[in-house]
Each structure stands twice: as structure tokens, then as C-alpha cells.
Design a protein around this motif. Structure first.
Motif, PDB file in Angstrom:
ATOM      1  N   GLU A 313       0.837  -1.208   0.000  1.00 48.43           N
ATOM      2  CA  GLU A 313       0.000   0.000   0.000  1.00 48.43           C
ATOM      3  C   GLU A 313       0.868   1.254   0.000  1.00 48.43           C
ATOM      4  N   HIS A 518      -5.495   4.850 -13.102  1.00 48.02           N
ATOM      5  CA  HIS A 518      -6.803   4.255 -12.800  1.00 48.02           C
ATOM      6  C   HIS A 518      -6.632   2.876 -12.162  1.00 48.02           C
ATOM      7  N   ARG A 521      -5.008   3.004  -8.684  1.00 50.93           N
ATOM      8  CA  ARG A 521      -5.968   3.461  -7.673  1.00 50.93           C
ATOM      9  C   ARG A 521      -6.948   2.326  -7.351  1.00 50.93           C
ATOM     10  N   GLY A 522      -7.387   1.614  -8.377  1.00 50.98           N
ATOM     11  CA  GLY A 522      -8.287   0.473  -8.183  1.00 50.98           C
ATOM     12  C   GLY A 522      -7.648  -0.577  -7.292  1.00 50.98           C
ATOM     13  N   CYS A 523      -6.364  -0.796  -7.523  1.00 50.87           N
ATOM     14  CA  CYS A 523      -5.631  -1.784  -6.731  1.00 50.87           C
ATOM     15  C   CYS A 523      -5.586  -1.329  -5.264  1.00 50.87           C
ATOM     16  N   LEU A 524      -5.278  -0.052  -5.073  1.00 51.85           N
ATOM     17  CA  LEU A 524      -5.208   0.480  -3.702  1.00 51.85           C
ATOM     18  C   LEU A 524      -6.568   0.403  -3.004  1.00 51.85           C
ATOM     19  N   ASP A 525      -7.633   0.726  -3.732  1.00 48.39           N
ATOM     20  CA  ASP A 525      -8.980   0.651  -3.153  1.00 48.39           C
ATOM     21  C   ASP A 525      -9.275  -0.769  -2.687  1.00 48.39           C
ATOM     22  N   ALA A 526      -8.897  -1.734  -3.547  1.00 47.21           N
ATOM     23  CA  ALA A 526      -9.157  -3.137  -3.200  1.00 47.21           C
ATOM     24  C   ALA A 526      -8.360  -3.524  -1.948  1.00 47.21           C
ATOM     25  N   GLY A 528      -7.645  -1.539   0.429  1.00 46.56           N
ATOM     26  CA  GLY A 528      -8.394  -0.931   1.536  1.00 46.56           C
ATOM     27  C   GLY A 528      -9.540  -1.857   1.958  1.00 46.56           C
ATOM     28  N   GLN A 529     -10.197  -2.458   0.942  1.00 54.33           N
ATOM     29  CA  GLN A 529     -11.297  -3.378   1.258  1.00 54.33           C
ATOM     30  C   GLN A 529     -10.784  -4.646   1.934  1.00 54.33           C
ATOM     31  N   ALA A 546      -7.528  -6.736  -6.456  1.00 56.63           N
ATOM     32  CA  ALA A 546      -6.311  -5.908  -6.510  1.00 56.63           C
ATOM     33  C   ALA A 546      -5.348  -6.455  -7.553  1.00 56.63           C
ATOM     34  N   HIS A 549      -6.384  -5.733 -11.126  1.00 60.12           N
ATOM     35  CA  HIS A 549      -6.058  -4.386 -11.586  1.00 60.12           C
ATOM     36  C   HIS A 549      -4.624  -4.325 -12.098  1.00 60.12           C
TER      37      HIS A 549
END
Ligand SMILES: Nc1nc2c(ncn2[C@@H]2O[C@H](COP(=O)(O)OP(=O)(O)OP(=O)(O)O)[C@@H](O)[C@H]2O)c(=O)[nH]1
Ligand SMILES: [K+]
Ligand SMILES: [Mg+2]
Length: 574
Positions: A313, A518, A521-526, A528-529, A546, A549
Motif C-alpha cells: 500500500e 486508474h 488506484r483500483g488496486c489500492l482501493d481493493a 483498503g477493502q 487488486a 487491476h
């Protein structure tokens, strides 16, 4: 054995007992999985290689399977993908050592549109030139080469040979040319390819192209089709394709360096290493889901996954923060030249771009529209915008110009603020200082405001001999567009600003497109989940998202449209 061929390495903390245990309890699932398609052997190989198990060889694995088959009841497991991977590997091992070996890399999984046909095109630039390169790619390449050349045998692979080219229909000689034969898969596209290095006259080029068109199975290539085939055959990853497109379009030294790094696969390698970290974490989570009740799993498996995810992260965050710089380096930093009327903004734009882009006149309010021009400033690409002089109380047309100038100022990466050094006390100058220069925090590069360079133009009009006539103003540079004095200092300052805005192309940011941003960011969001997931199955799913992505970043967005957009950047013949 196949598992060894694929660099299957047993982890150090491996426990052989665990493998036989897991195979015994899951063999039904293996049979069940056999009919479904695999997500991709590479994915599973990675997953497999990180599992806490040690098959000594593929043969052992097969034997173990044969022994246990049919002895256990059906149970669908949470780590489906792992078993799919095992099944893929095992069934390939069963096909024996003669099953086709993958070429240098795995294919992208996207078939090239229209693949199967043999394509041809002029690959060097259009127009009269010393040598023009025409190439073909596809299964009929060898036949095409033999049809056009005398003697008719294929030359040795990858060696330039001189041949007489003639039209296969009429036998009419076309040129004496160097030909190169690249049998696939060791070629740019991975298919059989031929290159004809002919004399660059238009009649020769069109004669050879027409002759190629008359060979059965050959058709003219579409834009980017060679590269698309290279991608389809796993010769280039998507980020490398983008690097190649950027290299072809690179106009400045910094752009060239950046593109070359991407073509060399640096971004792809980085993504793959990140994906590997995620694969390991996923393997740990999956192993925990499956084996925790067996007590055979080491302690702290989940903690290890958590700490790997946390580290990743941080790394991704750093790259994401740098992404804007990579994009600026690719497409040019936006420099907006602004100031009160008649300060010499257009004169400065013309001086920096070394061409008469804007009209210069003694009449205030000459420039109305925003005029953009791309420039190479000390190797960095920039887009210079000339704008209308900022002032109030003018007619509607000039007012619209002022509105456009202000809008452009908001989007600037760097403001090049120009004032007339001999006219600093005028209301327009004072207003510009108060509303643009001071709020932007000139002279305060660490400030969080917009970057700004203040230039006092027309220094030739100042009384000679005084070193700095305006010590009370924010930090500034003296310039005369008329005499050129101070230009070197300004270029030096611009170079520093651009280096800060774009990063160092040899070592700096690697994300060059919003597509990269994009997916990161998608990977980072995942991730976070993953951290928030209350359930282990959900956590594993977040890791899978993640990882997806990252694989989309190097392998495409999962849709043909993304590929179309990327390949559209290429010309015919590339
Ligand atoms: N003496 C002197 N005159 C200059 C210098 N730079 C520009 N000028 C003159 O200043 C006048 C205005 O120059 P422009 O470049 O049109 O100024 P501008 O800021 O673009 O003006 P607007 O577009 O009307 O806002 C012209 O007559 C230029 O020749 C300089 O360094 N010294
Ligand atoms: K002017
Ligand atoms: Mg102007």
C-alpha cells in the motif's frame, strides 16, 4: 518435468506432509475442475509456487493423485483457483515433455483481430528517401518472399541477403534489395516475418507493395497491426506497447528516455513484482481458509499477509503521487504566460518557441484567444499558452479573452507571469501582482500553491547600472525580449521548474497515462477493502480484485476498446 521447467521452487518452510494431505482431500475437486477452463497457467503457477507445499517433481504429484483418486468425498473448496492451477499443471505434465513449450512469454490472451492473414506495409516513413523498409507478418511471409525473389530459396534466418525483386505476375524486375527472413516465433510479432529494404523511390515502393498484394493470402496491414500481433503473441506487454508508441512520438530528450524505460519493461516488471506480492498474500489467506483446522499451518500466516499488503500500500501510494509527473513528462507540462496588457507576453512566447506564434504589437489587447504552442525547453516537453492581457473595463471581445485567460491560469502546471519592468506602478500591474503573483506564492517553491515564475520584461528600458531595481517584489528574473538579455537565466529557471514538475526521466515516475493511474488506484482501493473485510473469503476476493487491476495494467483493461484506443496511436506499418 514440467513443474521444474516452470521454475517451481519449494518454499523453505515447506511441509511435505501437507501436500499429500491436501491432495488426498481434494482429488475429487481436481476431477471436477478438469472440465473447466483455466484462468491462465501463469497466474496459477505463481500461486502454486508460493503455497506451503513441496511436490518434489511433477511425477510425484501425479503419482500422489493417482493413489488418492476416488478415495474422498466431493467438496468444493474456497481455493478454487489453486486447484484449477494444480489441474492445469498436472494435466500438462501428463501430456509429457513434448507438449509445446511456451515461447519467450505467455500470449496476451487477446487474439489479434484478423490474425491468420499475412499482412504487409511500408514501415519506414512516406516520401522519397534512401532506403524504405517494407515488411510482412503472418504464415504466408515465406511464400511471399520466395514469390518475389530470385533465387527463390529462403535466405538464412535473420541475415541480410541481396536479392533481385520482381513482380510474380509479370516477372518484371522491381529493385535489387536487401531481404531479411525472420521465422517465428523469433520475430517482432512472433509470426513469420520478412523485411524488404528497398530503394526509397515512390515507384519502387509502390511496385513492391503491389507485387505483395498480388500474392495469395496477403493483404495491406492496418494501423498498429504489427504491434497488435506482437502483443497478441506475448512479445510485448501492454505497457511496453505504450512505451513503443511514446517512443515513436517522442519529441524531446526527456520523452525519449521515459518511453525507452517503459519499452524496456520497467513498469511491467514493477507491476509483476507487486502482483507477486499479492499472490503470496493470497496464497497465505487461501491456505488459512483451507487448512487452519488441520493444525498443519504455521503460526502467523495471516499476519504475514497483512504486513505484505501494508507495505505494498505504501509503495503504491508513492507511485500514485508521482503519476501526475509521469503524465506531464509524456504529454508536456502546461505553462501559461500571463500578465497585464503589453507586458511582452507574446514576445516571450515567440522567443521561447523560436517562431512567430503570436502577433506582437504596441497596441494593448492584441492577444485575445488562448494560443498554444508545443516547445522543447531544455529537453522537457511543454505546452506554452499565450493569453490575453488581464485588465478590467474593456469591450466584450477582450473581456471574453480575459475570461479565457483566467480559466487557463487555473489549469496551469506553471504560470510564467510577465510584467513590464518599466511600468510596475500601473493599475494593471498592481492588480496582477495582487491577484495572481502574490496568491500563487512566488518565491516560495515549498508553498502548496501553484508554481509561478515572475519575469520583469523590458529590462532594457531601465536605467543602466542598477543591479536589482525591485528588491521589494517577490523573487523574480529580469529579461529583455528585445535584446535577449536574461534569456539564459530564464531558461535555467524553467528547466529547474520542469524537472520538478515532470520528474527525472531516467529514474523518476513510471506511470505515464491516466489508464495506469486508474488501475493503481483500483488496486489500492481493493487493498483498503482487504483491510476492512470481516470475512476471510471477502478478504481473499479483495486481493484477487487488486491483483486483477495490476494484470489489467500490463495486459489490457479487459476490453477490446482499451486495446483499440492504445493501438490507434500507431501508424500503418508499426
Ligand atoms: N523595449 C522593449 N519592448 C518590448 C520588449 N518586449 C516586448 N516589447 C514591445 O512591447 C509591445 C507589446 O508586446 P507584446 O508582446 O505584444 O505584449 P503582450 O503582453 O503580448 O500584449 P497583449 O497581447 O496586448 O496583452 C510590443 O511593441 C513589443 O515590441 C522588451 O523587452 N523591450
Ligand atoms: K500588445
Ligand atoms: Mg499578446
Amino acid at each position: 518435468m514440467l513443474l521444474e521447467e516452470h521454475h517451481f521452487t519449494a518454499p523453505q518452510r515447506a511441509s511435505p506432509r501437507l501436500l499429500s494431505l491436501s491432495l488426498a482431500s481434494r482429488s475429487e475437486d481436481l476431477q471436477w475442475m478438469g472440465g473447466t477452463s483455466s484462468k491462465g497457467p501463469n497466474d496459477n503457477r505463481e500461486l502454486l509456487s508460493t503455497l506451503p507445499v513441496t511436490p518434489r517433481s511433477g511425477r510425484d504429484l501425479l503419482r500422489g493423485l493417482a493413489d488418492t483418486r476416488g478415495r474422498v468425498g466431493r467438496r468444493i473448496t474456497a481455493c478454487e483457483s489453486m486447484w484449477r492451477g494444480l489441474w492445469t499443471l498436472v494435466s500438462r505434465a501428463a501430456r509429457g515433455p513434448h507438449s509445446p513449450r511456451p515461447c519467450t512469454r505467455q500470449g496476451s490472451g487477446y487474439p489479434a483481430p484478423g490474425s491468420g492473414a499475412t499482412i504487409f506495409a511500408l514501415s519506414s516513413g512516406q516520401g522519397r528517401c534512401g532506403i524504405a523498409v517494407i515488411r510482412t507478418s503472418g504464415p504466408a511471409s515465406g511464400h511471399a518472399l520466395r514469390s518475389l525473389t530470385a533465387p527463390r530459396d529462403l535466405p538464412p534466418a535473420r541475415k541480410a541477403c541481396l536479392r533481385l525483386l520482381s513482380d510474380p505476375r509479370s516477372g518484371e524486375p522491381l529493385d535489387r534489395a536487401l531481404v531479411l527472413w525472420f521465422p517465428g516465433p523469433q520475430s517482432f510479432t512472433g509470426e513469420d516475418c520478412v523485411e524488404f529494404h528497398v530503394h526509397g523511390g515512390p515507384a519502387v515502393v509502390s511496385g513492391v507493395l503491389q507485387a505483395l498484394g498480388s500474392v495469395p493470402g496477403l493483404r495491406p496491414a492496418e494501423a498498429g497491426e504489427f504491434t497488435r500481433r506482437a502483443f497478441a503473441h506475448g512479445k510485448l506487454s501492454l505497457t511496453e506497447v505504450e512505451g513503443l508508441a511514446d517512443l515513436i512520438h517522442a519529441e524531446t530528450e526527456a520523452q525519449r528516455r521515459q518511453a525507452l524505460r517503459q519499452l524496456d519493461g520497467e513498469l511491467g516488471d514493477l507491476c509483476r513484482s507487486w502482483a507477486e506480492t499479492l499472490t503470496k498474500a493470497l496464497a497465505h489467506v487461501e491456505a488459512y481458509i483451507d487448512f487452519s483446522e488441520d493444525d498443519n499451518l504455521e503460526e502467523g500466516v495471516l499476519d504475514q499477509a497483512d504486513s505484505e499488503v501494508r507495505k505494498l500500500e505504501v509503495t503504491l501510494g508513492v507511485h500514485l503521487r508521482d503519476a501526475r509527473r509521469g503524465q506531464r513528462l509524456r504529454s508536456g507540462a502546461h505553462i501559461v504566460v500571463a500578465g497585464p496588457p503589453n507586458a511582452g507576453k507574446s514576445s516571450l512566447v515567440n522567443l521561447l518557441s523560436r517562431k512567430p506564434v503570436s502577433i506582437v504589437s504596441p497596441e494593448p489587447g492584441t492577444t485575445r484567444d488562448v494560443l498554444e504552442t508545443p516547445v522543447d525547453l531544455a529537453g522537457f516537453p511543454a505546452l506554452l499558452s499565450d493569453t490575453a492581457g488581464l485588465r478590467e473595463g474593456v469591450g466584450p471581445v477582450e473581456q471574453e479573452g480575459v475570461r479565457r485567460a483566467q480559466k487557463r491560469l487555473e489549469q496551469a502546471d506553471l504560470i510564467l507571469a510577465v510584467l513590464d519592468a518599466s511600468d510596475l506602478a500601473s493599475p494593471a500591474s498592481c492588480n496582477f501582482l495582487d491577484t495572481v503573483v502574490i496568491p500563487a506564492g512566488a518565491g516560495n517553491p515549498s508553498g502548496s500553491h501553484q508554481r509561478l515564475l515572475l519575469v520583469l520584461n523590458k529590462s532594457d528600458l531601465l536605467p543602466a547600472g542598477r543591479s536589482d531595481p525591485h528588491p521589494d517584489l517577490p523573487s523574480h528574473l529580469l529579461l529583455s525580449c528585445l535584446t535577449g538579455e536574461g534569456l539564459d537565466g530564464l531558461l535555467e529557471a524553467l528547466k529547474k521548474e520542469l524537472a520538478a514538475l515532470c520528474g527525472d526521466p531516467s529514474t523518476g515516475p513510471l506511470l505515464t497515462r491516466s489508464r495506469h493511474q486508474h488501475h493503481l488506484r483500483g488496486c489500492l482501493d481493493a487493498l483498503g477493502q482487504y483491510k476492512q473485510a470481516k470475512d476471510l473469503a471477502l478478504a481473499a476476493e479483495a486481493l484477487r480484485v487488486a491483483r486483477r487491476h495490476l494484470s489489467h495494467l500490463t495486459g489490457g483493461g479487459g476490453t477490446e476498446e482499451i486495446l483499440d484506443i492504445i493501438f490507434r496511436d500507431f501508424c500503418v506499418g508499426k
